[in-house]
Design an enzyme around this catalytic site. Structure first.
Site, PDB file in Angstrom:
ATOM      1  N   GLU A 115      41.441  25.659  31.970  1.00 23.87           N
ATOM      2  CA  GLU A 115      42.210  26.225  33.079  1.00 23.87           C
ATOM      3  C   GLU A 115      41.251  26.686  34.163  1.00 23.87           C
ATOM      4  O   GLU A 115      40.125  27.066  33.864  1.00 23.87           O
ATOM      5  CB  GLU A 115      42.981  27.475  32.598  1.00 23.87           C
ATOM      6  CG  GLU A 115      43.821  27.249  31.385  1.00 23.87           C
ATOM      7  CD  GLU A 115      44.320  28.569  30.774  1.00 23.87           C
ATOM      8  OE1 GLU A 115      44.139  29.628  31.390  1.00 23.87           O
ATOM      9  OE2 GLU A 115      44.886  28.495  29.676  1.00 23.87           O
ATOM     10  N   LYS A 117      39.499  29.308  36.452  1.00 20.69           N
ATOM     11  CA  LYS A 117      39.308  30.748  36.319  1.00 20.69           C
ATOM     12  C   LYS A 117      39.648  31.370  37.664  1.00 20.69           C
ATOM     13  O   LYS A 117      38.902  31.240  38.634  1.00 20.69           O
ATOM     14  CB  LYS A 117      37.868  31.079  35.916  1.00 20.69           C
ATOM     15  CG  LYS A 117      37.685  32.553  35.634  1.00 20.69           C
ATOM     16  CD  LYS A 117      36.353  32.833  34.982  1.00 20.69           C
ATOM     17  CE  LYS A 117      36.218  34.282  34.553  1.00 20.69           C
ATOM     18  NZ  LYS A 117      36.450  35.260  35.602  1.00 20.69           N
ATOM     19  N   ASP A 119      40.239  33.907  40.681  1.00 23.32           N
ATOM     20  CA  ASP A 119      39.485  35.061  41.147  1.00 23.32           C
ATOM     21  C   ASP A 119      40.451  36.066  41.763  1.00 23.32           C
ATOM     22  O   ASP A 119      40.662  36.092  42.966  1.00 23.32           O
ATOM     23  CB  ASP A 119      38.450  34.603  42.177  1.00 23.32           C
ATOM     24  CG  ASP A 119      37.262  35.535  42.214  1.00 23.32           C
ATOM     25  OD1 ASP A 119      37.244  36.493  41.416  1.00 23.32           O
ATOM     26  OD2 ASP A 119      36.368  35.315  43.044  1.00 23.32           O
ATOM     27  N   TYR A 229      48.426  33.209  32.047  1.00 26.14           N
ATOM     28  CA  TYR A 229      47.560  32.402  31.190  1.00 26.14           C
ATOM     29  C   TYR A 229      47.306  32.967  29.800  1.00 26.14           C
ATOM     30  O   TYR A 229      46.505  32.411  29.047  1.00 26.14           O
ATOM     31  CB  TYR A 229      46.216  32.166  31.874  1.00 26.14           C
ATOM     32  CG  TYR A 229      45.568  33.435  32.426  1.00 26.14           C
ATOM     33  CD1 TYR A 229      45.172  34.457  31.582  1.00 26.14           C
ATOM     34  CD2 TYR A 229      45.362  33.597  33.785  1.00 26.14           C
ATOM     35  CE1 TYR A 229      44.592  35.610  32.071  1.00 26.14           C
ATOM     36  CE2 TYR A 229      44.775  34.743  34.290  1.00 26.14           C
ATOM     37  CZ  TYR A 229      44.396  35.747  33.435  1.00 26.14           C
ATOM     38  OH  TYR A 229      43.824  36.895  33.913  1.00 26.14           O
ATOM     39  N   LYS A 317      31.171  29.053  34.444  1.00 16.85           N
ATOM     40  CA  LYS A 317      31.168  29.460  35.851  1.00 16.85           C
ATOM     41  C   LYS A 317      30.626  28.385  36.784  1.00 16.85           C
ATOM     42  O   LYS A 317      29.751  27.602  36.403  1.00 16.85           O
ATOM     43  CB  LYS A 317      30.300  30.725  36.018  1.00 16.85           C
ATOM     44  CG  LYS A 317      30.825  31.942  35.289  1.00 16.85           C
ATOM     45  CD  LYS A 317      32.032  32.466  35.983  1.00 16.85           C
ATOM     46  CE  LYS A 317      32.180  33.936  36.080  1.00 16.85           C
ATOM     47  NZ  LYS A 317      31.204  34.866  36.330  1.00 16.85           N
ATOM     48  N   CYS A 411       6.124  55.393  50.298  1.00 17.03           N
ATOM     49  CA  CYS A 411       7.588  55.337  50.212  1.00 17.03           C
ATOM     50  C   CYS A 411       8.209  55.562  51.599  1.00 17.03           C
ATOM     51  O   CYS A 411       7.888  56.555  52.265  1.00 17.03           O
ATOM     52  CB  CYS A 411       8.085  56.407  49.240  1.00 17.03           C
ATOM     53  SG  CYS A 411       9.878  56.598  49.240  1.00 17.03           S
ATOM     54  N   CYS A 414      10.096  59.205  51.399  1.00 15.80           N
ATOM     55  CA  CYS A 414       9.429  60.500  51.272  1.00 15.80           C
ATOM     56  C   CYS A 414       7.941  60.441  51.607  1.00 15.80           C
ATOM     57  O   CYS A 414       7.262  61.467  51.625  1.00 15.80           O
ATOM     58  CB  CYS A 414       9.622  61.051  49.862  1.00 15.80           C
ATOM     59  SG  CYS A 414       8.682  60.157  48.619  1.00 15.80           S
ATOM     60  N   CYS A 429       8.343  54.335  43.716  1.00 16.27           N
ATOM     61  CA  CYS A 429       7.885  55.555  44.354  1.00 16.27           C
ATOM     62  C   CYS A 429       7.754  56.562  43.222  1.00 16.27           C
ATOM     63  O   CYS A 429       8.713  56.798  42.487  1.00 16.27           O
ATOM     64  CB  CYS A 429       8.912  56.034  45.371  1.00 16.27           C
ATOM     65  SG  CYS A 429       8.678  57.765  45.793  1.00 16.27           S
ATOM     66  N   CYS A 434      11.258  62.717  45.463  1.00 14.05           N
ATOM     67  CA  CYS A 434      11.735  61.760  46.473  1.00 14.05           C
ATOM     68  C   CYS A 434      13.241  61.897  46.656  1.00 14.05           C
ATOM     69  O   CYS A 434      14.006  61.715  45.715  1.00 14.05           O
ATOM     70  CB  CYS A 434      11.388  60.340  46.058  1.00 14.05           C
ATOM     71  SG  CYS A 434      12.029  59.131  47.231  1.00 14.05           S
TER      72      CYS A 434
HETATM   73  S1  IVH Z   1      42.002  34.331  29.577  1.00 15.80           S
HETATM   74  C1  IVH Z   1      40.463  36.807  26.174  1.00 15.80           C
HETATM   75  N1  IVH Z   1      42.359  32.666  31.548  1.00 15.80           N
HETATM   76  O1  IVH Z   1      38.847  36.362  33.612  1.00 15.80           O
HETATM   77  C2  IVH Z   1      40.782  35.905  27.286  1.00 15.80           C
HETATM   78  N2  IVH Z   1      41.285  34.741  32.010  1.00 15.80           N
HETATM   79  O2  IVH Z   1      36.555  37.532  32.054  1.00 15.80           O
HETATM   80  C3  IVH Z   1      41.622  36.574  28.274  1.00 15.80           C
HETATM   81  N3  IVH Z   1      40.697  35.062  34.350  1.00 15.80           N
HETATM   82  O3  IVH Z   1      40.027  39.582  32.983  1.00 15.80           O
HETATM   83  C4  IVH Z   1      41.537  36.016  29.596  1.00 15.80           C
HETATM   84  N4  IVH Z   1      41.502  33.150  35.081  1.00 15.80           N
HETATM   85  O4  IVH Z   1      40.955  38.374  34.974  1.00 15.80           O
HETATM   86  C5  IVH Z   1      41.862  33.860  31.176  1.00 15.80           C
HETATM   87  N5  IVH Z   1      42.789  31.113  33.192  1.00 15.80           N
HETATM   88  C6  IVH Z   1      42.301  32.299  32.831  1.00 15.80           C
HETATM   89  C7  IVH Z   1      41.710  33.183  33.755  1.00 15.80           C
HETATM   90  C8  IVH Z   1      41.199  34.410  33.289  1.00 15.80           C
HETATM   91  C9  IVH Z   1      40.907  34.278  35.415  1.00 15.80           C
HETATM   92  C10 IVH Z   1      40.008  36.368  34.385  1.00 15.80           C
HETATM   93  C11 IVH Z   1      40.821  37.512  33.881  1.00 15.80           C
HETATM   94  C12 IVH Z   1      40.003  38.215  32.840  1.00 15.80           C
HETATM   95  C13 IVH Z   1      38.651  37.661  33.100  1.00 15.80           C
HETATM   96  C14 IVH Z   1      37.894  37.591  31.814  1.00 15.80           C
END
Ligand code: IVH
Length: 668
Positions: A115, A117, A119, A229, A317, A411, A414, A429, A434
């Protein structure tokens, strides 16, 4: 019965409108015209106006927001909301797959679901008999804030689950991410700029800021969306796979990202990642990677978790966002531990949705390695929350004749000596007095996640230190209202507020206090751990390196740092003065009586002998949980003076109702 027939009529109308909302916002396929929809809404509004006694917070008319709150109540998650382990490249993704296989003792390919991720901000939605009952933020994973009112205004969150192909379960907690689309974010910011209001740094901050509003009408005016999710507690429904769960959500009207995919094995998951790397730029929202999850729920259960992340999931990531800009100047910034960090001042540039004007150059070695000079054109990058950094210099574009940069020997704050200790990359420092270090450590002590001293921000700390009113954290508690009020731009009322905030901060859990001390290497997690292991400041301060090392997760570096901190007579003197000033650091009793283990409490009405938050702390210290609203999973409703409608709900759900006296007996 007229009343009954109107109730039915209202309910049918509400369901109908929610269905059209679902078609419009979730399926993206409206099945009536806007005019017809407006007509239905007007009908409902009129009927509700005539019958205020049939009010329902889950009515579609309530999506415009409710009366403002004073504070958010807290919600304890029945199942903690974990975080995810990260992978930065293919090798790490394959290592994850190897770990999964090793743990399960198999050589066969694992089925994964992949899926994007998102933001945004993670939230949990509790549906009780298909009705949206409680919505909360992730918070620290264990407890979050009750933002039900705000989430009700998010149009892609169903207030009533659709019943159809799939029966609606008795109870289900659905987790997802609330986010803002990039275009909506830009429109919002342009409008704010025009009104002279501060702009949001990126869509995620805008989403988080919009959700954490005490006035839900503000939230209602913001273009928020959700993708779901994950699942928390569920009763009355079971799934065998995560995929099956994801396929079911839309049937209930819950939005799932359409680009999720099921994969046979890690190589397919990696291919998905590569695809998304390309697609990322064309998506209307920001994503910072892909999440890879083991599909079978029984395997997820076997894999369990390590520390605070599940073994069955991975956040793979994307590389950090990058941009090109010019270095206007290089300055030396002195931090709370005395470390002098070279920082590049940049011509402001947008990177991944945030405007950046500074980037860290880390240390002298890095400056030399990258050969960054004033006037250079550089590539900067920003990865998630971390401070932006300079990646490399575009040497072919160097025109000015600036010489190489060197960290100053004195520094900049200070004037004290700046030295590089053997074995360290950093320059420090070393002056004990300081002000930069002092200011940093006071700001840290006062910060939200430490002692949470409201109003003690950067400006005030600067003033207090510059005027010599505060020379260490203990001095804070000797501040008088008069001396505060004598500071420039400080009104009497603000001075009083600061005094109140200081007083309020005197009672804090040990873990927060430890974190606030800013002991090297001791962050929030370790502070919790140490507080739990030692139970009191007294015991911890007498511990030696050996005892500390005996704790799981504590290595030699941490042990040495903690032991040294408490061996330092100056530090001990400060602790003594803090105690004298009346600091009462709550100490979790070591042999915690898990008297209320597994029991959930809700409070209603005014309690006579203790405050609501004290009562909650008490329950939690005895191993119990607290919630802010009554549902089936609540065990006791504690009733004070002038209780509200919670009593009716408790009766409805067969929740045991107890008086304050009875409650006090229960907790002994
Ligand atoms: S699953 C134990 N699925 O990532 C797994 N998380 O680092 C529970 N997030 O706090 C999370 N997209 O805010 C999952 N498709 C996705 C996600 C997702 C974003 C975020 C979520 C969570 C963080 C975990």
């Amino acid at each position: 019965m007229a009343e009954e027939s109107i109730r039915k009529q209202l309910e049918a109308l509400r369901k109908k409108i929610e269905y059209h909302n679902y078609c419009y916002y979730v399926l993206d396929a409206p099945d009536i015209s806007d005019a017809e929809y407006d007509q239905l809404m007007r009908e409902l509004e009129d009927l509700e106006k005539e019958h205020p006694e049939l009010y329902d917070p889950n009515s579609p008319t309530q999506r415009v927001g409710a009366p403002p709150l004073d504070v958010f109540e807290t919600v304890t998650h029945t199942i903690p909301m974990l975080s995810l382990a990260n992978a930065m490249d293919e090798t790490e993704a394959r290592e994850f797959d190897q770990r999964v296989k090793r743990f399960l003792g198999t050589h066969e390919e694992i089925e994964y679901v992949v899926e994007p991720k998102m933001d945004g901000l993670a939230v949990e939605l509790l549906y009780d008999e298909g009705k949206f009952a409680v919505g909360s933020t992730r918070g620290d994973g264990f407890t979050g804030e009750n933002i039900t009112q705000n989430l009700r205004t998010v149009k892609t969150i169903p207030l009533i689950l659709q019943e159809g192909e799939m029966p609606v379960p008795e109870l289900i907690e659905i987790r997802g991410e609330v986010y803002m689309e990039i275009e909506d974010f830009e429109v919002l910011n342009r409008r704010r700029e025009a009104l002279g209001e501060p702009v949001f740094a990126n869509p995620r901050n805008a989403a988080a800021g919009s959700l954490r509003q005490l006035d839900s009408k503000v939230t209602a005016s913001r273009p928020l969306k959700i993708f779901c999710y994950a699942m928390g507690t569920a009763r009355g429904v079971t799934f065998e796979t995560h995929w099956e769960f994801l396929q079911t959500l839309p049937k209930w009207g819950v939005r799932v990202n359409p680009v999720v995919r099921s994969c046979a094995g890690i190589e397919e998951a990696i291919a998905y990642y590569d695809e998304m790397t390309e697609k990322r730029e064309t998506l209307p929202y920001e994503i910072d990677g892909v999440v890879i999850k083991v599909n079978r729920l029984d395997l997820q259960a076997t894999l369990g978790q390590v520390s605070r992340s599940p073994r069955w999931a991975l956040a793979y990531k994307f590389p950090a966002h990058q941009a090109i800009t010019r270095v206007v100047n290089i300055i030396a910034s002195v931090g709370r531990t005395g470390v002098v960090t070279p920082v590049a001042e940049l011509e402001p540039v947008w990177v991944g949705g945030a405007r950046i004007s500074h980037a860290t150059l880390h240390n002298q070695d890095e400056v030399v390695r990258k050969d960054v000079r004033i006037g250079d054109t550089v590539v900067v990058q920003r990865a998630g929350d971390v401070i932006p950094e300079v990646v490399k210099v575009l040497k072919e574009r160097r025109t000015e004749e600036a010489g190489p940069y060197r960290i100053p020997e004195k520094c900049p704050v200070c004037g004290g000596d700046v030295v590089r200790l053997p074995g360290e990359a950093a320059h420090r420092c070393i002056s004990l007095s300081c002000p930069a270090q002092l200011k940093g450590s006071i700001r840290h002590f006062a910060s939200k996640r430490a002692m949470d001293i409201d109003g003690l921000g950067t400006k005030l700390v600067d003033q207090l230190v510059d005027q010599g009113l505060v020379t260490d954290i203990a001095d804070l508690y000797n501040l008088e209202r008069e001396s505060l009020a004598s500071l420039e731009r400080m009104a009497d009322k603000s001075a009083q507020n600061i005094c109140d905030a200081l007083n309020k901060s005197k009672k804090k859990p040990l873990a927060r206090f430890l974190y606030g001390l800013g002991i090297r290497h001791v962050g929030e997690h370790l502070s919790e751990l140490l507080a739990h292991e030692f139970g009191s400041l007294e015991r911890l301060s007498k511990s030696n390196e050996e005892e500390l090392m005996a704790i799981d997760e504590v290595g030699p570096e941490v042990a040495q740092s903690v032991a040294r901190f408490f061996q330092d007579p100056k530090n001990m003197e400060i602790l003594k003065r803090l105690k004298k000033a009346g600091l009462m650091i709550d100490e979790p009793s070591v042999a915690r009586l898990e008297k209320l283990e597994g029991k959930t409490f809700v409070f209603t009405g005014t309690l006579e002998s203790l405050r609501r938050d004290e009562a909650r702390d008490l329950v939690e210290s005895l191993g119990g949980r607290t919630a802010s609203s009554v549902s089936k999973r609540v065990d006791y409703l504690v009733v004070g003076v002038d209780p509200g409608s919670k009593v009716d709900r408790a009766r409805e759900f067969g929740v045991q109702i107890v008086t304050e006296e009875e409650f006090k007996k229960m907790i002994g």
